[in-house]
Design a protein around this motif. Structure first.
Motif, PDB file in Angstrom:
ATOM      1  N   ARG A 258       1.261  -1.506  -0.154  1.00 13.76           N
ATOM      2  CA  ARG A 258      -0.343   0.721  -0.143  1.00 13.76           C
ATOM      3  C   ARG A 258       0.750   0.843  -0.579  1.00 13.76           C
ATOM      4  N   ALA A 259       2.104   1.052   0.644  1.00 16.53           N
ATOM      5  CA  ALA A 259       2.935   2.575   0.167  1.00 16.53           C
ATOM      6  C   ALA A 259       3.917   2.404  -0.734  1.00 16.53           C
ATOM      7  N   GLY A 260       3.581   1.635  -1.765  1.00 15.96           N
ATOM      8  CA  GLY A 260       4.471   1.949  -3.193  1.00 15.96           C
ATOM      9  C   GLY A 260       4.829   1.036  -3.753  1.00 15.96           C
ATOM     10  N   ALA A 261       5.457  -0.561  -3.465  1.00 18.81           N
ATOM     11  CA  ALA A 261       6.339  -1.051  -3.339  1.00 18.81           C
ATOM     12  C   ALA A 261       5.874  -1.811  -4.334  1.00 18.81           C
ATOM     13  N   LYS A 262       6.610  -1.533  -5.545  1.00 21.80           N
ATOM     14  CA  LYS A 262       6.968  -3.024  -6.819  1.00 21.80           C
ATOM     15  C   LYS A 262       6.707  -4.232  -6.284  1.00 21.80           C
ATOM     16  N   TYR A 263       7.667  -4.682  -5.674  1.00 18.02           N
ATOM     17  CA  TYR A 263       7.392  -5.806  -4.998  1.00 18.02           C
ATOM     18  C   TYR A 263       7.752  -6.174  -3.895  1.00 18.02           C
ATOM     19  N   ALA A 264       7.120  -7.292  -2.846  1.00 13.74           N
ATOM     20  CA  ALA A 264       7.016  -6.777  -1.603  1.00 13.74           C
ATOM     21  C   ALA A 264       7.297  -8.368  -0.686  1.00 13.74           C
ATOM     22  N   SER A 265       7.418  -9.212   0.042  1.00 13.93           N
ATOM     23  CA  SER A 265       8.011  -9.754   0.192  1.00 13.93           C
ATOM     24  C   SER A 265       8.264 -10.442   2.043  1.00 13.93           C
ATOM     25  N   LEU A 266       8.512 -11.594   1.930  1.00 13.67           N
ATOM     26  CA  LEU A 266       8.974 -12.027   3.143  1.00 13.67           C
ATOM     27  C   LEU A 266      10.419 -12.309   2.823  1.00 13.67           C
ATOM     28  N   SER A 267      11.123 -12.673   3.080  1.00 12.82           N
ATOM     29  CA  SER A 267      12.989 -12.510   3.220  1.00 12.82           C
ATOM     30  C   SER A 267      12.937 -13.825   4.422  1.00 12.82           C
ATOM     31  N   GLY A 268      13.737 -15.018   3.374  1.00 11.51           N
ATOM     32  CA  GLY A 268      14.185 -15.775   4.058  1.00 11.51           C
ATOM     33  C   GLY A 268      12.559 -16.112   4.622  1.00 11.51           C
ATOM     34  N   SER A 269      12.760 -17.181   5.866  1.00  9.82           N
ATOM     35  CA  SER A 269      11.740 -17.850   6.972  1.00  9.82           C
ATOM     36  C   SER A 269      11.795 -16.371   7.873  1.00  9.82           C
ATOM     37  N   GLY A 270      11.741 -15.553   7.423  1.00  6.62           N
ATOM     38  CA  GLY A 270      11.256 -14.215   7.788  1.00  6.62           C
ATOM     39  C   GLY A 270      11.813 -14.340   9.339  1.00  6.62           C
ATOM     40  N   SER A 271      12.012 -13.341  10.136  1.00  5.68           N
ATOM     41  CA  SER A 271      10.269 -12.472  10.047  1.00  5.68           C
ATOM     42  C   SER A 271      10.751 -10.828   9.038  1.00  5.68           C
ATOM     43  N   THR A 272      11.524 -10.585   8.950  1.00 10.06           N
ATOM     44  CA  THR A 272      11.627  -9.558   7.791  1.00 10.06           C
ATOM     45  C   THR A 272      11.238  -9.298   6.838  1.00 10.06           C
ATOM     46  N   LEU A 273      10.807  -8.190   6.246  1.00  7.49           N
ATOM     47  CA  LEU A 273      10.007  -8.172   5.147  1.00  7.49           C
ATOM     48  C   LEU A 273       9.835  -6.952   4.301  1.00  7.49           C
ATOM     49  N   TYR A 274      10.674  -7.072   2.639  1.00  8.97           N
ATOM     50  CA  TYR A 274      11.448  -6.006   2.164  1.00  8.97           C
ATOM     51  C   TYR A 274       9.858  -6.169   1.073  1.00  8.97           C
ATOM     52  N   GLY A 275      10.497  -4.136   0.478  1.00 10.57           N
ATOM     53  CA  GLY A 275       9.808  -4.059  -0.630  1.00 10.57           C
ATOM     54  C   GLY A 275      10.949  -2.976  -1.193  1.00 10.57           C
ATOM     55  N   LEU A 276      10.584  -3.369  -2.449  1.00  9.57           N
ATOM     56  CA  LEU A 276      11.487  -2.839  -3.702  1.00  9.57           C
ATOM     57  C   LEU A 276      10.846  -1.549  -4.662  1.00  9.57           C
ATOM     58  N   PHE A 277      11.375  -0.288  -4.487  1.00  8.74           N
ATOM     59  CA  PHE A 277      10.483   0.764  -5.103  1.00  8.74           C
ATOM     60  C   PHE A 277      11.389   1.471  -5.862  1.00  8.74           C
ATOM     61  N   ALA A 278      10.575   2.148  -6.779  1.00 10.59           N
ATOM     62  CA  ALA A 278      11.442   2.760  -8.178  1.00 10.59           C
ATOM     63  C   ALA A 278      12.113   3.344  -7.765  1.00 10.59           C
ATOM     64  N   SER A 279      11.898   4.858  -6.719  1.00 11.25           N
ATOM     65  CA  SER A 279      13.117   5.330  -6.427  1.00 11.25           C
ATOM     66  C   SER A 279      13.191   5.823  -4.793  1.00 11.25           C
ATOM     67  N   LYS A 280      13.955   6.128  -4.451  1.00  9.16           N
ATOM     68  CA  LYS A 280      14.917   6.924  -2.972  1.00  9.16           C
ATOM     69  C   LYS A 280      13.717   7.348  -2.625  1.00  9.16           C
ATOM     70  N   ASP A 281      12.992   8.679  -3.300  1.00 10.92           N
ATOM     71  CA  ASP A 281      12.116   9.257  -2.806  1.00 10.92           C
ATOM     72  C   ASP A 281      10.564   8.334  -2.341  1.00 10.92           C
ATOM     73  N   ALA A 282      10.371   7.749  -3.512  1.00 10.36           N
ATOM     74  CA  ALA A 282       8.735   6.602  -3.002  1.00 10.36           C
ATOM     75  C   ALA A 282       9.602   5.971  -2.088  1.00 10.36           C
ATOM     76  N   ALA A 283      10.853   5.727  -1.229  1.00 14.68           N
ATOM     77  CA  ALA A 283      11.371   3.939  -0.631  1.00 14.68           C
ATOM     78  C   ALA A 283      11.361   5.184   0.773  1.00 14.68           C
ATOM     79  N   SER A 284      11.678   6.510   0.963  1.00 14.42           N
ATOM     80  CA  SER A 284      12.060   6.918   2.013  1.00 14.42           C
ATOM     81  C   SER A 284      10.919   7.542   2.281  1.00 14.42           C
TER      82      SER A 284
END
Ligand code: C5P
Length: 315
Positions: A258-284
């Motif tokens: 919802r915050a605009g990630a182009k792709y979001a996923s759990l990393s390994g078995s978790g508990s961390t999640l990550y989202g990939l963004f189109a720009s630094k500004d969008a990520a911030s």
């Protein structure tokens, strides 16, 4: 002499769990990607003998159950080196977070130890030794974008993707990887497992090959290939067993989307999640939004291989 090494984390860009093998491990197919978040490791060799681990975080073991301890034992024997090895771990990465923190620490220790001793192991020996300590150590001897197969310990460098802004969300949950694998068992029959592996392999090959085919039928400017992951049908199987048990993790994934990630996923078995963004500004902007919602979010960037090695040694 003290050697200081940055111990960078990884995320998994898709993770397919295959059949349980006779040795108890599971077949895996995954793409690892190193990122800018890191711990700092200090390795010092002094007079005497033994291995000492120092870390302010009480969750980090100081005994031989620590991967750093095990790699030092092996490397000192193999290098026929003597001395007291002191390892200081400045913990910034989550513990049991799916970012490979403990594995990255051990590889950083190995690299630091070699430098401090001014001796090095042959590359193949390093790969063998690290694989003995854990399935996701060898990837940190490669860095960048890496194909992981076997039990995850067989690693092949892939062509790097451009550095891509990334938001990491770290819920306060520690997930045990063996337990997550055990939860997966029974979900699938063997033929299904290998079919799924083949299917994901095809998706990955198509996605990687697409960068060269030019895809003339697509309109507009090509996206960063890393952001096209969604179209490759890549997903992390652990989400299927971890999300039902920890619903806040699937909420975090939705919050990233919802915050605009182009792709979001759990990393390994978790508990961390990550989202990939189109720009630094969008990520911030996403980080600010997520923090307001109460999530522990940080911005970082994916680390291509050259950057990974350039930034590994502090001194
Ligand atoms: O290799 P590593 O020490 O990271 O593995 C920890 C545990 O996770 C293993 O003992 C095993 O239970 C499980 N595992 C697995 N299949 C893999 C990797 C790990 O079942 N491919």
């Amino acid at each position: 002499m003290t050697v200081i090494v940055r111990s960078f984390a990884k995320i998994n860009l898709g993770l397919c769990i295959g059949a349980r093998r006779d040795d108890g491990f599971h077949e895996l197919l995954t793409i690892y990607q190193t990122i800018g978040l890191h711990d700092v490791i200090r390795v010092t060799i002094g007079r005497g003998s033994g291995i000492e681990i120092q870390c302010a975080d009480p969750r980090v073991p100081r005994d031989e159950s620590n991967t750093c301890y095990r790699i030092v034992e092996k490397a000192m024997a193999s290098l026929k080196a003597k001395g007291r090895v002191t390892i200081e771990i400045e913990k910034r990465l989550p513990v049991q977070g799916g970012l490979g923190g403990a594995s990255a620490n051990a590889v950083a220790v190995l690299l630091g130890l070699e430098r401090a001793l001014k001796k090095s192991l042959p590359a193949q020996e390093r790969l063998r030794m690290t694989a003995e300590v854990g399935s996701d150590l060898p990837l940190f001897l490669v860095g960048g974008t890496i194909l992981g197969i076997g039990r995850g310990e067989q690693v092949y460098p892939l062509e790097d993707f451009p550095a891509t802004p990334c938001v990491i969300v770290t819920p306060e949950v520690g997930i045990s990887t063996p337990k997550a694998f055990a939860a997966w068992d029974g979900k699938l029959t063997l033929p299904q497992a290998s079919d799924r592996m083949i299917e994901l392999g095809r998706g990955l090959s198509a996605w990687l090959g697409d960068s060269y085919s030019g895809a003339p039928f697509r309109r507009g400017r090509r996206e960063n290939p890393l952001l096209e992951l969604v179209r490759a049908g890549i997903k992390n199987d652990f989400e299927q067993v971890v999300f039902p048990e920890y619903p806040e993790l699937s909420e975090a994934k939705r919050a990233l989307e919802r915050a605009g990630a182009k792709y979001a996923s759990l990393s390994g078995s978790g508990s961390t999640l990550y989202g990939l963004f189109a720009s630094k500004d969008a990520a911030s902007a996403a980080m600010t939004k997520l923090r307001k919602q109460g999530w522990a979010a940080q911005v970082t960037v994916t680390l291509p291989r050259r950057e990974y090695w350039k930034r590994s040694f502090v001194r």
